[in-house]
Design an enzyme around this catalytic site. Structure first.
Site, PDB file in Angstrom:
ATOM      1  N   PRO A   7       0.057   2.764  -1.557  1.00 35.22           N
ATOM      2  CA  PRO A   7       1.549   2.700  -1.507  1.00 35.22           C
ATOM      3  C   PRO A   7       2.114   1.444  -2.224  1.00 35.22           C
ATOM      4  O   PRO A   7       1.795   0.311  -2.122  1.00 35.22           O
ATOM      5  CB  PRO A   7       1.456   2.620   0.236  1.00 35.22           C
ATOM      6  CG  PRO A   7       0.036   3.113   0.533  1.00 35.22           C
ATOM      7  CD  PRO A   7      -0.657   2.746  -0.716  1.00 35.22           C
ATOM      8  N   GLU A   8       3.350   1.744  -2.591  1.00 30.31           N
ATOM      9  CA  GLU A   8       4.014   0.877  -3.565  1.00 30.31           C
ATOM     10  C   GLU A   8       5.215   0.500  -2.733  1.00 30.31           C
ATOM     11  O   GLU A   8       5.665   0.999  -1.640  1.00 30.31           O
ATOM     12  CB  GLU A   8       4.333   1.443  -4.960  1.00 30.31           C
ATOM     13  CG  GLU A   8       2.908   1.738  -5.541  1.00 30.31           C
ATOM     14  CD  GLU A   8       3.571   2.274  -7.181  1.00 30.31           C
ATOM     15  OE1 GLU A   8       4.451   2.071  -7.598  1.00 30.31           O
ATOM     16  OE2 GLU A   8       2.431   2.883  -7.683  1.00 30.31           O
TER      17      GLU A   8
ATOM     18  N   HIS B  38     -10.569   6.226  11.451  1.00 30.76           N
ATOM     19  CA  HIS B  38      -9.857   5.907  10.482  1.00 30.76           C
ATOM     20  C   HIS B  38      -8.569   4.803  10.943  1.00 30.76           C
ATOM     21  O   HIS B  38      -7.934   4.329  10.041  1.00 30.76           O
ATOM     22  CB  HIS B  38      -9.515   6.464   9.252  1.00 30.76           C
ATOM     23  CG  HIS B  38     -10.483   7.134   8.756  1.00 30.76           C
ATOM     24  ND1 HIS B  38     -11.661   6.607   8.124  1.00 30.76           N
ATOM     25  CD2 HIS B  38     -10.845   8.471   8.344  1.00 30.76           C
ATOM     26  CE1 HIS B  38     -12.638   7.395   7.663  1.00 30.76           C
ATOM     27  NE2 HIS B  38     -12.138   8.560   7.699  1.00 30.76           N
TER      28      HIS B  38
ATOM     29  N   ARG C 115      -9.957   3.874   3.635  1.00 31.73           N
ATOM     30  CA  ARG C 115     -10.637   3.133   2.465  1.00 31.73           C
ATOM     31  C   ARG C 115     -10.948   1.868   2.994  1.00 31.73           C
ATOM     32  O   ARG C 115     -11.477   0.833   2.850  1.00 31.73           O
ATOM     33  CB  ARG C 115     -10.184   3.223   1.180  1.00 31.73           C
ATOM     34  CG  ARG C 115     -10.130   4.597   0.760  1.00 31.73           C
ATOM     35  CD  ARG C 115      -9.541   4.653  -0.726  1.00 31.73           C
ATOM     36  NE  ARG C 115     -10.431   3.964  -1.729  1.00 31.73           N
ATOM     37  CZ  ARG C 115     -10.259   3.964  -2.917  1.00 31.73           C
ATOM     38  NH1 ARG C 115      -9.081   4.732  -3.672  1.00 31.73           N
ATOM     39  NH2 ARG C 115     -11.151   3.366  -3.658  1.00 31.73           N
TER      40      ARG C 115
ATOM     41  N   ARG D 105       5.982 -13.656 -23.735  1.00 30.31           N
ATOM     42  CA  ARG D 105       4.600 -12.845 -23.351  1.00 30.31           C
ATOM     43  C   ARG D 105       4.319 -11.990 -24.341  1.00 30.31           C
ATOM     44  O   ARG D 105       5.107 -11.065 -24.643  1.00 30.31           O
ATOM     45  CB  ARG D 105       4.871 -12.441 -22.118  1.00 30.31           C
ATOM     46  CG  ARG D 105       5.134 -13.476 -21.021  1.00 30.31           C
ATOM     47  CD  ARG D 105       5.331 -12.766 -19.763  1.00 30.31           C
ATOM     48  NE  ARG D 105       5.535 -13.650 -18.523  1.00 30.31           N
ATOM     49  CZ  ARG D 105       4.411 -14.186 -17.801  1.00 30.31           C
ATOM     50  NH1 ARG D 105       3.041 -13.718 -17.895  1.00 30.31           N
ATOM     51  NH2 ARG D 105       4.480 -14.917 -16.718  1.00 30.31           N
TER      52      ARG D 105
END
Length: 292
Positions: A2-3, A101, A119, A162
Site C-alpha cells: 500500500p502506497e 491474519h 505477511r 544526484r
C-alpha cells in the site's frame, strides 16, 4: 505494498467513524515488524482526536478523554507493510471472528477496527507527546507530494547533483514521501521521462513536468480508491480500481495506450520498472554553460 493513495483512501474511510471515538481496548495478535513500545492497557480511555497521514504512514492522534485522566497524549503510527489493510465494523454490527491474519484490534465505543496483514510486515507503534514528526520513521521523509511544499522547484533542489537514476530516487522516500513502485512508473510515463535517466539530467522544466505528473497520478489514484494488487482493500472491504487504468505498470509486452509500442520491463534496485521506450526518453546531460 500500500502506497500513499491506499493509505489516504483508508484515512478518508476511517475518519468519519473514528474521529472522536474512545479507545476501550487494544488487542495484539502475532508480533508485527516493530513492537508497539507501550503496554496496550495504558492506552485504554484515550480519545482519537485526529486521523492524519505522513507518506505511507497513517497517524491516529490520541488525547485523554478528560483533564483528570492520568494518561498523556500521543500518536499511534500505523504502517500497512506489504499486504496490510484496515477493516472497520461499526458497533451496530457484530464483527466476524478474528482471522489468523488479524494481528491488531482496536475496540472503541463506536465499533471495532482490525489490522489484517497476512505477511506481517506492517506495524503499529506508539509515540508519546505531540511531536510525532520527530519519530525516526517520519523525520527523514521528503515533502508530501499533495502538499504545498512540493513542486518543480523543490524537486529540482532535491535532485541537484544526484547521478542515480530518477526512478529509484523517487522510491527512496527522501526526495518525496509516499511514492511506491506503481505510482513512480505511472508518473514517469506521464512526464515522458525514461526511468533510467540520471536525476542530474533533469532541467527545471522536466522537474516541473514530473512534479505535476506525480500530483496528478496520485490524485487520480485516490479518486479511484487506490490500487488493489494483492491484499489491499478499503475499510469496508471494497477494492481499488486504479490498477485497471495503469498506462504502463504491469503491462510488459502490451501495447502502449498512447503509441502502441510494446511496454518494456526492466529491473532497477530489485524492483520492476515499466515504461514505453517511445513515449519516455532518457534525458541528456545539461550543458555546462548557462545552467544554474
Amino acid at each position: 505494498m500500500p502506497e500513499l493513495p491506499e493509505v489516504e483512501v483508508t484515512r478518508l474511510g476511517l475518519e468519519p467513524a473514528l474521529l472522536g471515538a474512545r479507545l476501550m481496548d487494544l488487542r495484539l495478535g502475532k508480533p508485527l515488524r516493530w513492537s508497539l513500545d507501550i503496554d496496550p492497557a495504558a492506552l485504554a480511555g484515550l480519545r482519537i482526536t485526529a486521523l492524519q497521514r505522513r507518506g505511507k504512514y497513517l497517524l491516529l492522534l490520541l488525547e485523554p478523554a478528560s483533564a483528570e485522566s492520568p494518561l498523556a497524549q500521543g500518536t499511534l503510527i500505523v504502517h500497512l507493510g506489504m499486504s496490510g489493510s484496515l477493516r472497520w465494523t461499526p458497533a451496530a454490527q457484530i464483527p466476524a471472528p478474528p482471522s489468523p491474519h488479524d494481528h491488531v484490534e482496536w475496540q472503541t465505543d463506536r465499533g471495532v477496527l482490525r489490522l489484517h496483514d497476512p505477511r506481517r510486515f506492517g506495524a503499529v507503534l506508539w509515540h508519546a507527546g505531540d511531536q510525532v514528526q520527530a519519530h525516526p520513521l517520519l523525520r527523514a521523509l521528503g515533502p508530501e507530494p499533495l502538499g504545498a511544499g512540493f513542486d518543480g522547484a523543490a524537486l529540482c533542489r532535491a535532485l541537484a547533483g544526484r547521478q542515480a537514476a530518477i526512478k529509484p530516487l523517487l522510491l527512496s522516500q527522501h526526495i518525496v514521501a509516499g511514492i511506491g513502485n506503481i505510482y513512480a512508473c505511472e508518473s514517469l510515463f506521464r512526464a515522458g521521462i525514461d526511468p533510467r535517466t540520471p536525476a542530474s539530467h533533469l532541467r527545471p522544466a522536466d522537474c516541473q513536468r514530473l512534479a505535476a505528473a506525480v500530483r496528478d497520478t496520485l490524485q487520480e489514484a485516490v479518486a479511484l480508491g487506490g490500487s488493489s494488487l494483492r491484499n489491499f482493500a478499503h475499510v469496508d472491504g471494497e477494492l481499488g480500481y486504479f490498477q485497471m487504468q495503469a498506462r504502463v505498470y504491469g503491462r510488459a509486452g502490451q501495447p502502449c495506450r498512447v503509441c502502441a509500442t510494446p511496454v518494456r520491463q526492466i529491473v532497477q534496485g530489485q524492483r520492476s520498472s515499466y515504461f514505453c521506450p517511445n513515449c519516455q526518453k532518457i534525458l541528456k546531460a545539461k550543458a555546462k554553460r548557462g545552467i544554474r
